[in-house]
Design a protein around this motif. Structure first.
Motif, PDB file in Angstrom:
ATOM      1  N   VAL A   1      -7.883  13.847   5.566  1.00  0.00           N
ATOM      2  CA  VAL A   1      -6.626  14.303   4.970  1.00  0.00           C
ATOM      3  C   VAL A   1      -5.762  13.081   4.680  1.00  0.00           C
ATOM      4  N   PRO A   2      -4.934  13.159   3.641  1.00  0.00           N
ATOM      5  CA  PRO A   2      -4.050  12.033   3.346  1.00  0.00           C
ATOM      6  C   PRO A   2      -2.909  11.960   4.352  1.00  0.00           C
ATOM      7  N   ILE A   3      -2.485  10.754   4.624  1.00  0.00           N
ATOM      8  CA  ILE A   3      -1.256  10.537   5.387  1.00  0.00           C
ATOM      9  C   ILE A   3      -0.145  10.459   4.343  1.00  0.00           C
ATOM     10  N   VAL A   4       0.749  11.405   4.347  1.00  0.00           N
ATOM     11  CA  VAL A   4       1.776  11.455   3.303  1.00  0.00           C
ATOM     12  C   VAL A   4       3.040  10.691   3.688  1.00  0.00           C
ATOM     13  N   ALA A   5       3.196  10.385   4.973  1.00  0.00           N
ATOM     14  CA  ALA A   5       4.345   9.606   5.421  1.00  0.00           C
ATOM     15  C   ALA A   5       3.995   8.977   6.755  1.00  0.00           C
ATOM     16  N   GLY A   6       4.633   7.855   7.028  1.00  0.00           N
ATOM     17  CA  GLY A   6       4.413   7.184   8.305  1.00  0.00           C
ATOM     18  C   GLY A   6       5.184   5.887   8.358  1.00  0.00           C
ATOM     19  N   LEU A   7       5.170   5.277   9.519  1.00  0.00           N
ATOM     20  CA  LEU A   7       5.842   4.008   9.726  1.00  0.00           C
ATOM     21  C   LEU A   7       5.133   2.930   8.908  1.00  0.00           C
ATOM     22  N   LYS A   8       5.846   2.283   8.005  1.00  0.00           N
ATOM     23  CA  LYS A   8       5.237   1.312   7.099  1.00  0.00           C
ATOM     24  C   LYS A   8       4.472   0.209   7.829  1.00  0.00           C
ATOM     25  N   PRO A   9       5.022  -0.394   8.891  1.00  0.00           N
ATOM     26  CA  PRO A   9       4.237  -1.423   9.577  1.00  0.00           C
ATOM     27  C   PRO A   9       2.915  -0.883  10.140  1.00  0.00           C
ATOM     28  N   TYR A  10       2.901   0.347  10.603  1.00  0.00           N
ATOM     29  CA  TYR A  10       1.655   0.933  11.097  1.00  0.00           C
ATOM     30  C   TYR A  10       0.660   1.121   9.958  1.00  0.00           C
ATOM     31  N   LEU A  11       1.132   1.667   8.843  1.00  0.00           N
ATOM     32  CA  LEU A  11       0.234   1.883   7.705  1.00  0.00           C
ATOM     33  C   LEU A  11      -0.262   0.556   7.140  1.00  0.00           C
TER      34      LEU A  11
ATOM     35  N   MET B   1       0.863  -1.187   0.000  1.00  0.00           N
ATOM     36  CA  MET B   1       0.000   0.000   0.000  1.00  0.00           C
ATOM     37  C   MET B   1       0.890   1.225   0.000  1.00  0.00           C
ATOM     38  N   SER B   2       0.663   2.122  -0.933  1.00  0.00           N
ATOM     39  CA  SER B   2       1.402   3.377  -0.882  1.00  0.00           C
ATOM     40  C   SER B   2       0.870   4.209   0.265  1.00  0.00           C
ATOM     41  N   GLN B   3       1.719   5.018   0.826  1.00  0.00           N
ATOM     42  CA  GLN B   3       1.321   5.802   1.980  1.00  0.00           C
ATOM     43  C   GLN B   3       0.196   6.758   1.658  1.00  0.00           C
ATOM     44  N   THR B   4       0.060   7.190   0.413  1.00  0.00           N
ATOM     45  CA  THR B   4      -0.986   8.143   0.080  1.00  0.00           C
ATOM     46  C   THR B   4      -2.378   7.523   0.104  1.00  0.00           C
ATOM     47  N   GLU B   5      -2.492   6.201   0.235  1.00  0.00           N
ATOM     48  CA  GLU B   5      -3.809   5.570   0.352  1.00  0.00           C
ATOM     49  C   GLU B   5      -4.362   5.672   1.766  1.00  0.00           C
ATOM     50  N   SER B   6      -3.514   5.944   2.735  1.00  0.00           N
ATOM     51  CA  SER B   6      -3.952   6.067   4.123  1.00  0.00           C
ATOM     52  C   SER B   6      -4.572   7.437   4.345  1.00  0.00           C
ATOM     53  N   ARG B   7      -5.579   7.468   5.221  1.00  0.00           N
ATOM     54  CA  ARG B   7      -6.278   8.721   5.515  1.00  0.00           C
ATOM     55  C   ARG B   7      -6.489   8.858   7.013  1.00  0.00           C
ATOM     56  N   ILE B   8      -6.539  10.103   7.460  1.00  0.00           N
ATOM     57  CA  ILE B   8      -7.006  10.437   8.796  1.00  0.00           C
ATOM     58  C   ILE B   8      -8.287  11.221   8.603  1.00  0.00           C
ATOM     59  N   ALA B   9      -9.349  10.749   9.237  1.00  0.00           N
ATOM     60  CA  ALA B   9     -10.631  11.448   9.176  1.00  0.00           C
ATOM     61  C   ALA B   9     -10.906  12.052  10.549  1.00  0.00           C
ATOM     62  N   PHE B  10     -11.379  13.278  10.540  1.00  0.00           N
ATOM     63  CA  PHE B  10     -11.736  13.988  11.763  1.00  0.00           C
ATOM     64  C   PHE B  10     -13.250  14.117  11.822  1.00  0.00           C
ATOM     65  N   VAL B  11     -13.821  13.751  12.967  1.00  0.00           N
ATOM     66  CA  VAL B  11     -15.263  13.847  13.184  1.00  0.00           C
ATOM     67  C   VAL B  11     -15.471  14.392  14.587  1.00  0.00           C
ATOM     68  N   THR B  12     -16.337  15.394  14.734  1.00  0.00           N
ATOM     69  CA  THR B  12     -16.690  15.881  16.059  1.00  0.00           C
ATOM     70  C   THR B  12     -18.084  15.395  16.424  1.00  0.00           C
ATOM     71  N   THR B  13     -18.284  15.191  17.734  1.00  0.00           N
ATOM     72  CA  THR B  13     -19.591  14.792  18.241  1.00  0.00           C
ATOM     73  C   THR B  13     -19.928  15.664  19.445  1.00  0.00           C
TER      74      THR B  13
ATOM     75  N   VAL C   1     -10.402  11.056  15.942  1.00  0.00           N
ATOM     76  CA  VAL C   1      -9.355  10.968  14.934  1.00  0.00           C
ATOM     77  C   VAL C   1      -9.363   9.521  14.459  1.00  0.00           C
ATOM     78  N   LEU C   2      -9.784   9.319  13.225  1.00  0.00           N
ATOM     79  CA  LEU C   2      -9.995   7.977  12.679  1.00  0.00           C
ATOM     80  C   LEU C   2      -8.937   7.664  11.626  1.00  0.00           C
ATOM     81  N   LYS C   3      -8.340   6.476  11.709  1.00  0.00           N
ATOM     82  CA  LYS C   3      -7.393   6.046  10.691  1.00  0.00           C
ATOM     83  C   LYS C   3      -8.074   5.055   9.771  1.00  0.00           C
ATOM     84  N   THR C   4      -8.007   5.329   8.468  1.00  0.00           N
ATOM     85  CA  THR C   4      -8.678   4.503   7.474  1.00  0.00           C
ATOM     86  C   THR C   4      -7.891   4.548   6.170  1.00  0.00           C
ATOM     87  N   THR C   5      -8.495   4.058   5.108  1.00  0.00           N
ATOM     88  CA  THR C   5      -7.885   4.106   3.781  1.00  0.00           C
ATOM     89  C   THR C   5      -8.821   4.845   2.825  1.00  0.00           C
TER      90      THR C   5
END
Length: 113
Positions: A89-99, A1-13, A60-64
């Motif tokens: 927002v896209p995750i442009v860089a990060g630890l590969k095992p985490y992604l 998976m390229s890092q640009t496929e990972s996303r962080i989504a922000f949602v308020t409640t 703060v949600l981590k998804t693809t």
């Protein structure tokens, strides 16, 4: 998976209980790998021509990218707001095992059964 496929989504409640319900559901359904809840934020915004100043909870949600449309649809179904904040927002860089873990934990569960 390229890092640009990972996303962080922000949602308020409006409450921690609502954030907990939404976050847990998204993780259980494989739409988010992780949901971090940041309680006691304060949001100041304009709504229906009035300035609001309200306590909220930030998720703060981590998804693809491939799971993001379904995540958005599910948040809209579960959320109490007429127009919930859902931004990603896209995750442009990060630890590969985490992604890799994010990708592995956001698989479509219905396709696996």
């Amino acid at each position: 998976m390229s890092q640009t496929e990972s996303r962080i989504a922000f949602v308020t409640t409006g409450s921690e209980d609502e954030a907990l319900n939404i976050g847990r559901t998204l993780v259980e359904e494989g739409l988010a790998a992780c949901a971090n809840l940041l309680p006691q934020i304060r949001s100041i915004y304009r709504w229906q021509d009035k300035i609001e100043d309200e306590p909220e909870v930030l998720m703060v949600l981590k998804t693809t990218q491939s799971r993001l449309p379904a995540l958005i649809d599910r948040v809209k179904e579960l959320h109490s707001y007429d127009v919930p904040e859902i931004v990603a927002v896209p995750i442009v860089a990060g630890l590969k095992p985490y992604l890799d873990w994010v990708r592995e934990n956001t698989q479509d569960r219905s396709a696996q059964t």
